[in-house]
Every structure is written in C-alpha cells, then in structure tokens.
Design an enzyme around this catalytic site. Structure first.
Site, PDB file in Angstrom:
ATOM      1  N   TYR A 167      -7.588  -7.136   2.401  1.00  0.00           N
ATOM      2  CA  TYR A 167      -6.687  -7.944   1.591  1.00  0.00           C
ATOM      3  C   TYR A 167      -7.520  -8.967   0.822  1.00  0.00           C
ATOM      4  CZ  TYR A 167      -2.477  -6.368   4.161  1.00  0.00           C
ATOM      5  OH  TYR A 167      -1.449  -5.640   4.716  1.00  0.00           O
ATOM      6  N   GLY A 195      10.614  -2.982  -0.900  1.00  0.00           N
ATOM      7  CA  GLY A 195      11.091  -1.607  -0.974  1.00  0.00           C
ATOM      8  C   GLY A 195      10.186  -0.752  -1.828  1.00  0.00           C
TER       9      GLY A 195
END
Length: 303
Positions: A69, A220
C-alpha cells in the site's frame, strides 16, 4: 443518527484468535491518496496522520494494511508507524503478503513460498514491530495455497507472526489452508452489490467460527477508485429513513450479515472516518434488510 460521537465499541466485538477487536476497523489503503502508484492526488501527510490518530481515539483497534500500500509519495505502513507508535496495547495491525510491487510501483508476480519471509520482514521493518499480529495470505483462485501457507506457519512458529488468515480465497482454498494451520480470518471481496462469489465462504466462516473481513464493502464495483455516487434508490431510501449516508447503510448491511463479520472501511477524510465508525451503531430493520437484499440481487455481477 444522533450528533453525539459514536465510537467503534458500538459495533460490538469479535475475536481474531486470542485478540479482541471492535467489529468496525480501519483500512489503510486510501491513506496514500491513490491505490495506484502514479495516479490521483497524493494525500496530505499531516491529514493522514491525523486520521489514524483520530481512528484510535474513536476506539478503532483493528487496522488493515500492507507493505504494497504505497504511492509515489506515501506509504501506509510508514504513516501508521509515525502516527501510532508506540502502539496501544489493544491495537491489532493486520497485514497482507503475496502481492508485491517494485520501488517504481510496478506489480510483481505473486510471491513464491520462499519469498514470503522477505515480505513479512519488510512489514516488520516498516511498522517497527518485532512480530506481526495477523498476516493474511492473499492469493489468486488458481493458486495452490498449502505450500505458501506452510511457509507462513513456519514464520508463526518462529515467533514472527501471531495469527494467520487468508484473502481472496475460494472454499477449497480455505479448506487447504486450514489443513496446514489455524485460520483466524478470511478477507474476501464482499458487499451489497458484489456478494455472489463469497457467499459460500461467508457462510462457512460463520459455521467454523472464523472472522469474515470483507473489503470494498462500501466501494463495491468501484473498488480502488472508490464508491462514487450511490445510484441505488433502495440504499438512498433506507439512508433517508435513518438520517444517515448511503455508505453507512452499506456498512451496517455488511455487519448484519452475521456476528462473525468485521468491517475495515478506509478513508483519508476525517469526517468520513467519523461517519464510518458511527455506522457500527446503525441497526437496520428486517424490512430494511429485505429491501436492500432485493436491490443487491437485482444488480448484475459484471466483474
């Protein structure tokens, strides 16, 4: 929802092995400003540090991160260490191994079993720890997990890792991993609009007493790019009824999938952080859940 400050304790608690965490945690990926290495606007460093400190003030004691990350200017692990070390005794930091990126941000092939120790040690260095609370092995559906998980089990036996989990796995891969060593959590893609692929794994985790930790439960299908505008009228209707945001509805729906489900929403925005944590206190009615479930079922899975 009420204007009083709601802490992560309102979401309830769950065990990760012998560690207790609140069911609302924090995902560190978005602290870097962009999931991509050279796209998007770099995050403001001081703001990211403030978000991490505020998360802990709000009772968040489960932070999800990874050495991969990072963007051109920011590293999630470095930010976590700078903001929170010396770490609170009850803070659980979970990380992932398997994927990797070179210094220019280019993705590398998934790590071989013999390369996992190096990835674990890189997380230890970046976080300034002598052991990792939880390491998730992230794989592709085609990967045989036993040898990789066995390599992590050896590092666990050596004291470098406390608990092990798996990420992005099928039911068969979960079974293979459990045959090697105990699995305390599964971290899979799951949300209101994208639940079909992990529905069986979600159910099995509940039956086995394993924590299920979905990612992208707000975003999503937006995934790395974020949630964007919520176009679901059903979500908007439930949000209006409770006086909350669409993101809070999605988080509450996720947590109500079972007491074994945790949430790790990520943000670099302090106001969004407060909203995400407050979602742990939102209790949707049976009618709300039925409406949302019908809406999710009507959304085709195009991925």
């Amino acid at each position: 929802m009420a204007s009083r400050t709601i802490t992560a304790a309102a979401s309830g608690s769950r065990q990760l092995g012998d560690l207790t965490v609140h069911r609302i945690g924090f995902g560190a990926m978005r602290l870097t400003g962009s999931a991509a290495f050279d796209l998007g606007v770099p995050s403001d460093r001081e703001r990211s540090l403030a978000v991490l400190r505020r998360a802990v003030e709000l009772g968040v004691n489960h932070i999800d991160t990874a050495a991969f990350y990072f963007s051109s200017l920011r590293s999630a692990n470095e930010l976590i260490g700078r903001a929170l070390a010396p770490y609170p005794d009850d803070l659980v930091i979970a990380t992932k191994v398997g994927p990797g990126r070179d210094p220019s941000g280019q993705w590398l092939p998934l790590a071989r079993p013999d390369q996992l120790r190096g990835q674990v040690e890189e997380n230890l260095r970046q976080l300034g720890r002598d052991h990792l609370d939880l390491v998730n092995l992230r794989v592709l559906p085609s990967v045989e997990v036993a040898e990789h998980f066995g390599a992590l089990a050896e590092l666990q036996a050596a004291g470098l890792i406390r608990h092990l989990g798996v990420s992005n796995v099928t039911s068969a891969q979960l079974a293979d991993a459990r045959a090697v060593a105990p699995v305390v959590c599964v971290q899979n893609l799951f949300g209101l609009d994208d639940r079909s692929r992990s529905a069986d794994v979600l159910r099995e985790c509940g039956e086995l007493g394993i924590a299920f930790v979905p990612f992208y439960s707000i975003a999503g299908k937006g995934r790395e790019s974020g949630a964007g505008a919520d176009t679901s009228e059903q979500v908007a209707s439930v949000a209006r009824a409770h006086g909350v945001s669409a993101a809070q509805v999605r988080l509450a729906w996720t947590l109500q999938q079972g007491p074994h489900v945790l949430a790790i929403p990520g943000t670099g925005d302090p106001d969004h952080l407060v909203e995400n944590v407050a979602a742990g206190a939102l209790r949707l009615t049976e009618q709300d859940m039925a409406l949302l479930n019908a809406a999710g079922s009507a959304s085709p899975d195009k991925s």
